[in-house]
Motif scaffolding. Structure first.
Motif, PDB file in Angstrom:
ATOM      1  N   ARG A  38      -8.154  -5.438  -1.315  1.00 41.01           N
ATOM      2  CA  ARG A  38      -7.468  -5.280  -0.028  1.00 41.01           C
ATOM      3  C   ARG A  38      -6.189  -6.098   0.024  1.00 41.01           C
ATOM      4  N   ASP A  44      -6.914  -1.530   4.570  1.00 47.00           N
ATOM      5  CA  ASP A  44      -7.813  -0.384   4.704  1.00 47.00           C
ATOM      6  C   ASP A  44      -8.343   0.119   3.360  1.00 47.00           C
ATOM      7  N   PHE A  45      -7.904  -0.499   2.280  1.00 41.84           N
ATOM      8  CA  PHE A  45      -8.246  -0.009   0.946  1.00 41.84           C
ATOM      9  C   PHE A  45      -9.688  -0.316   0.589  1.00 41.84           C
ATOM     10  N   THR A  46     -10.373   0.672   0.011  1.00 42.51           N
ATOM     11  CA  THR A  46     -11.695   0.455  -0.583  1.00 42.51           C
ATOM     12  C   THR A  46     -11.722   1.197  -1.919  1.00 42.51           C
ATOM     13  N   ARG A  47     -12.521   0.723  -2.839  1.00 40.18           N
ATOM     14  CA  ARG A  47     -12.630   1.345  -4.162  1.00 40.18           C
ATOM     15  C   ARG A  47     -13.435   2.643  -4.108  1.00 40.18           C
ATOM     16  N   ASP A  48     -14.064   2.935  -2.985  1.00 31.01           N
ATOM     17  CA  ASP A  48     -14.888   4.140  -2.871  1.00 31.01           C
ATOM     18  C   ASP A  48     -14.102   5.379  -2.454  1.00 31.01           C
ATOM     19  N   ASP A  49     -12.919   5.180  -1.879  1.00 32.60           N
ATOM     20  CA  ASP A  49     -12.138   6.309  -1.379  1.00 32.60           C
ATOM     21  C   ASP A  49     -11.493   7.094  -2.512  1.00 32.60           C
ATOM     22  N   GLU A  50     -11.336   8.397  -2.290  1.00 33.27           N
ATOM     23  CA  GLU A  50     -10.620   9.238  -3.249  1.00 33.27           C
ATOM     24  C   GLU A  50      -9.142   9.200  -2.908  1.00 33.27           C
ATOM     25  N   THR A  51      -8.447   8.249  -3.535  1.00 36.74           N
ATOM     26  CA  THR A  51      -7.018   8.065  -3.292  1.00 36.74           C
ATOM     27  C   THR A  51      -6.280   8.040  -4.628  1.00 36.74           C
ATOM     28  N   ASN A  54      -6.926   4.700  -6.427  1.00 34.03           N
ATOM     29  CA  ASN A  54      -8.214   4.641  -7.116  1.00 34.03           C
ATOM     30  C   ASN A  54      -8.227   5.526  -8.361  1.00 34.03           C
TER      31      ASN A  54
END
Length: 173
Positions: A38, A44-51, A54
């Motif tokens: 973060r 707002d960043f998480t390693r689980d999101d499809e971005t 990532n």
């Protein structure tokens, strides 16, 4: 994210260091990873999101995993049995252990390079990371050479042909 916010994140990470226990029984390492990512990529960043971020991180880590796998296997060892990684469904537990110190190289490249979509050019920058020089053993060596020597040293330490303290550290950023 502002420089001040990143500095606050770094300060919080320094506070957590002494609380991390073997096996992450206190979940401090997981909490530190949360703060770290973060601080780098936004609150707002998480390693689980499809971005795209990532996707770029996963791609870079996969490149390192492949490189470490190749080094381990070329020396006659198996990749399945890890030291800290023990997932029965992971065929690369040992490789995951050995690649950990190299992750910040990927993090830095993604932080510096990936904006918006994860493009072919971004992939090429990540592939090229193995040609970049980093400080090691009193000189500057290509990342690919450092990976090779580091894996060799780790395997020698596991075989008790080298003291763990004799494994040379390297500067990744």
């Amino acid at each position: 994210m502002s420089v001040r916010a990143r500095e606050e994140g770094a300060s919080r990470l320094e506070d957590i260091v002494d609380e991390v226990r073997s096996g992450d029984s206190t979940h401090r390492e997981a909490h530190a990873a949360h703060i770290y990512f973060r601080s780098l990529f936004g609150s707002d960043f998480t390693r689980d999101d499809e971005t795209p971020i990532n996707a770029a991180l996963n791609y870079g880590y996969a490149l390192f995993l492949s490189s470490v796998n190749r080094e381990i296997v070329s020396r006659g060892y198996l990749t399945q049995e890890g030291i800290f990684h023990h997932n029965e469904f992971n065929q690369f537990n040992l490789s995951c252990d050995f690649m950990e110190p190299f992750r910040p190289i990927v993090d830095r490249i993604v932080f510096d390079s990936v904006e918006g979509d994860f493009t072919k050019d971004d992939k090429l920058v990540l592939v090229d990371m193995f040609n970049q020089a980093i400080p090691y053993r009193g000189g500057a060596y290509r990342v690919s050479s450092v990976v090779s020597q580091y894996v060799k040293d780790c395997l020698d330490a596991l075989s008790r042909r080298l003291s763990v303290d004799a494994i040379e550290p390297f500067d990744v950023v």
